[in-house]
Every structure is written in structure tokens, then in C-alpha cells.
Write an enzyme that holds these catalytic residues in place. Structure first.
Site, PDB file in Angstrom:
ATOM      1  N   ASN A 208       1.310  -1.089   0.478  1.00  0.00           N
ATOM      2  CA  ASN A 208       0.371  -0.191   0.037  1.00  0.00           C
ATOM      3  C   ASN A 208       1.002   1.045  -0.149  1.00  0.00           C
ATOM      4  O   ASN A 208       2.050   1.536   0.189  1.00  0.00           O
ATOM      5  CB  ASN A 208      -1.563   0.282   1.332  1.00  0.00           C
ATOM      6  CG  ASN A 208      -0.229  -0.271   2.637  1.00  0.00           C
ATOM      7  OD1 ASN A 208       0.650   0.377   3.011  1.00  0.00           O
ATOM      8  ND2 ASN A 208      -0.124  -1.137   3.682  1.00  0.00           N
ATOM      9  N   PHE A 324      -3.464   3.487  15.445  1.00  0.00           N
ATOM     10  CA  PHE A 324      -4.686   4.541  14.587  1.00  0.00           C
ATOM     11  C   PHE A 324      -5.868   3.420  13.406  1.00  0.00           C
ATOM     12  O   PHE A 324      -6.026   2.346  13.691  1.00  0.00           O
ATOM     13  CB  PHE A 324      -3.104   4.413  13.752  1.00  0.00           C
ATOM     14  CG  PHE A 324      -2.099   5.755  13.636  1.00  0.00           C
ATOM     15  CD1 PHE A 324      -1.628   5.143  14.580  1.00  0.00           C
ATOM     16  CD2 PHE A 324      -2.467   7.448  13.850  1.00  0.00           C
ATOM     17  CE1 PHE A 324      -0.719   6.140  15.568  1.00  0.00           C
ATOM     18  CE2 PHE A 324      -1.679   7.845  13.815  1.00  0.00           C
ATOM     19  CZ  PHE A 324      -0.912   7.418  15.025  1.00  0.00           C
TER      20      PHE A 324
END
Ligand code: CTP
Length: 396
Positions: A208, A324
Site C-alpha cells: 500500500n 490508528f
């Protein structure tokens, strides 16, 4: 004054040397004792008598000129609470970057254990020369601090970056080092950062766009405040922060093992990595070739990767666990779901998509906890990193 700090200023030979006189005065006005070391070349620009008169201290120039203290380079370095090189020429930068010690100033720079602050000053082309930039990067990686030179009209007639920074700004940077917060001293911080890379075959992979900037900024903030930091990181382009142990990994499974080995002994674990949710079940041991291996390529089976945050959240025993949540919609609601499902103490939630968060320097975030939420204004990732460490320091 008992807590008076000693600042040793190294002055090298360039036209900006006269501004070091003003720097001496700035630091004295702030209550500090100042001592000056000069290179031979610096004495061509400012007479040592000027510094002697300003500081009321002997000005050190030669390695061998002090009959009372024959190892002056060591004692000067030990006396310093901060060692400043201002102005610092390209030559002195190069010497410091390579550990050379052929005069009193460079030898003191190598011998001191005090924080070192460098304020470069030189011609714009010398400053922008990749050799100089490499020397600056290498010193930064070793924990040397810098005050950037200013832009403008240079003594040589060129225009550009290379003017010695304003003495007040250098004095501010000295004080930032003197009075740096050390509220994370003795704490062990474990951080995951960057993407994971999941192989399909020896040349292809699933990954990613994570830049790693957030995790690296948190590592730097924690280390600056005295923490012992380990960063378990996927491949990124960001340089490792000074004083931080970096464990490089590729896959989510490797990241899990590296984290698992260190989790029990850490005080805080912060999971900022963008872990690939899935990986190819059986990576091929040879390059899958089109025409030949089409069937295998078309039928790549994926399996779910371990959730590293959830695994550590489930087994935490006194550690503060922060995760997160990168969300394109319903940021707060989705963040809260992760707070609960991953058993975290805090989730830093932010909106992604439309150019937000991935790879950018600014981040707009929410701090979500079981006790309540706080929305933070947009700020650089470096500032957000400090806010996260503020939260950690308050909750340890
Ligand atoms: N995380 C992790 N291991 C995983 C996936 C995520 O440690 N395999 C961590 C991330 O580092 C982050 C948090 O979990 O701290 C949330 O990650 P995110 O990708 O936003 O959530 P996912 O769990 O992947 O959920 P979803 O895909 O539904 O958003």
C-alpha cells in the site's frame, strides 16, 4: 546562579563570524556562560580579543596552547551543556561528518558528549552541493541538530541559501536543546510504521501507499523526550530518527513476530503501520510467467493476515496501547469500533482519501478514548507526533 548553563561556541572561518559576537551577547542576556573556540581561519575574520572581551574567558584556538590544561579539547567538551558551531563552514561540516579531528574545534566536536548544534554559513552552491547535503544528512542521522541558513544576498554576490541564521534564532535553538522535555526518560516505546509487503512471487507483491512518516515522527518525538524507542518498520523512504532502533521487516507475519518479541518489556506500543489485511496464501518460489503460469496468476488465493494491534491489545498487561484508524467515512464511529475490538487505550483516527493523510505532511486527527474524544486541528505530522507523546506521558 547555580543552574547557569555553559554554552561553548565554535567559530569557523567565514564572513558570518562577526555574527558570532552577537550570538555571544544573545546567550549572555539569557543568563548563560559562554566560551569560544576558534579555528585559525576564524581569527582572520574576527580578532580573538573581541571574543575575550565579550566573554571574559580565554579564547581557545590551538590544540597545544594551554600549558595548564594539555587536554583542553576534552575539558572544553565536558564543560559544554550545548556545543554550538556558528558559523559552520562546509569544511568544518565535512570534518565533523567524517570524524576528523585536526584542530581544537573539530577535536572538541568529536570529544564532546553535549548536544551539538550547527549553524551552517557558506556560498549557496557550496551549501547545495550534494556532498555538503550528504554531510548534513549524515550528521543529522547521528543526532546533530541544525539551524538552517537563511536565504538572501550573500557576501560573495550570489543570491540564495547560505547566510548564517539570525543569532536570536540560534539562541532559541540552543535553549530548546537545554530545556528539552525529558518526560519519557526510562520508558520503552515500541512503534510499528510503514506498509507491509506481501509476496506473490519473488518479484511481485501486495502492498500500500503508506509513507511511514507518521510512525517515524512519533519515534523521533519519543526519542527526543528521552524514551528508548524501537521502530518495527516496513520499507519506507524516510530516514531513521537519531537514536532509534529500527527493525526492518517486509510481511505482516514478520512484523507480528518482531513486535511480539518486544511487547512484554515495553511500556507503550503505538501501531501506526498500514498492515496489509490479506496475503497470498502460497507465494510462488519462481516468477509466475504470463502464458505459462496464467492459471496460477488468475487463481491467487488470499488469506487474512494477523491483526497485530488486536493481538497485542488482547494480551496487554499494563502497557499503554495506541492504534490508528484510517477511515474514509464515519471516522469517529469507526474509530470507536476499533478502540473496543482491538482493546486499545487510544485510537488516533483520521480521514483518508481525497489526498488526505497518506504521504502528506499534515494530519487532522481525533483522539478517541473510552473516557471521551478530542478533535485536533490540522497540523504537521511532527506536531501530531508530539501531541501523541503528550498523551502517552500523561497516561503512563
Ligand atoms: N493493524 C494491525 N494489524 C493489522 C491491521 C491493522 O496492527 N493486520 C493496526 C493498524 O496499525 C492500526 C489499526 O490496526 O493501528 C487500524 O488499522 P486499519 O487499517 O484502519 O483497520 P483495519 O483493522 O484494517 O480495519 P478496516 O480495514 O475495516 O478499516
Amino acid at each position: 546562579m547555580t543552574d547557569q548553563k555553559t554554552i561553548v561556541i565554535g567559530v569557523t572561518g567565514c564572513i558570518g563570524a562577526y555574527k558570532a559576537c552577537e550570538l555571544v551577547r544573545c546567550l549572555q542576556k539569557r543568563g548563560h556562560r559562554v566560551k569560544v573556540v576558534m579555528t585559525e581561519h576564524a581569527t582572520k575574520f574576527v580578532d580573538p580579543v573581541t571574543f575575550r572581551a565579550l566573554t571574559h574567558e580565554k579564547v581557545a584556538i590551538d590544540l597545544f596552547d594551554d600549558p595548564i590544561d594539555p587536554i583542553h579539547h576534552i575539558s572544553l567538551g565536558q564543560e559544554a551543556d550545548v556545543f554550538v558551531v556558528a558559523p559552520c563552514t562546509a569544511n568544518m561540516l565535512a570534518k565533523m561528518a567524517h570524524g576528523m579531528a585536526d584542530d581544537l574545534l573539530s577535536t572538541t566536536a568529536l570529544a564532546t558528549t553535549a548536544p551539538i548544534l550547527v549553524a551552517p554559513a557558506m556560498n549557496v552552491h557550496m551549501y547545495e552541493n550534494p556532498i555538503t547535503q550528504d554531510n548534513i544528512a549524515s550528521l543529522k542521522a547521528r543526532g546533530v541538530h541544525f539551524v538552517e541558513p537563511g536565504d538572501g544576498y550573500l557576501a560573495c554576490g550570489d543570491v540564495g541559501k547560505g547566510r548564517l541564521a539570525d543569532p536570536e534564532d540560534i539562541a532559541d535553538a540552543v535553549e530548546a536543546l537545554l530545556f528539552a522535555q525529558r518526560d519519557m526518560e526510562g520508558k520503552k516505546v515500541l512503534i510499528t510504521a510503514g506498509p507491509t509487503v506481501e509476496p506473490i512471487d519473488p518479484v511481485r507483491y501486495i502492498s500500500n501507499h503508506s509513507s511511514g512518516k507518521m510512525g517515524y515522527a512519533i519515534a523521533e518525538a519519543a526519542a527526543k523526550r528521552g524514551a528508548e524507542v524501537t521502530l518495527v518498520s516496513g520499507p519506507v523512504q524516510v530516514p531513521a530518527p537519531a537514536g532509534v532502533e529500527v527493525v526492518n521487516i517486509l510481511t505482516a507475519c514478520d512484523m507480528l513476530s518482531a513486535v511480539d518479541e518486544r511487547f512484554d518489556t515495553c511500556d507503550v506500543a503505538i501501531f501506526s503501520a498500514a498492515v496489509a489485511d490479506k496475503r497470498p496464501a502460497a507465494p510462488a518460489d519462481h516468477k509466475l510467467k504470463k502464458g505459462v503460469d496464467d492459471a496460477a496468476l488468475d487463481a491467487i488465493q488470499l488469506v487474512t493476515n494477523p491483526d497485530i494491534l488486536a493481538t497485542m491489545g488482547a494480551k496487554k498487561d499494563g502497557q499503554l496501547v495506541i492504534g490508528f484508524a484510517a477511515e474514509t467515512n464515519d471516522v469517529v464511529a469507526n474509530g470507536h469500533k476499533k478502540l473496543v475490538s482491538k482493546n486499545a487505550d487510544m485510537i488516533v483516527a483520521n480521514q483518508v482519501g481525497g489526498g488526505k493523510a497518506f504521504g502528506t505532511d499534515d494530519n487532522e486527527a481525533w483522539f478517541l478514548t473510552a473516557e471521551g474524544d478530542a478533535q485536533l486541528p490540522a497540523m504537521p505530522k511532527t506536531e501530531l507526533a508530539d501531541k501523541i507523546i503528550d498523551f502517552v506521558a500523561e497516561h503512563l
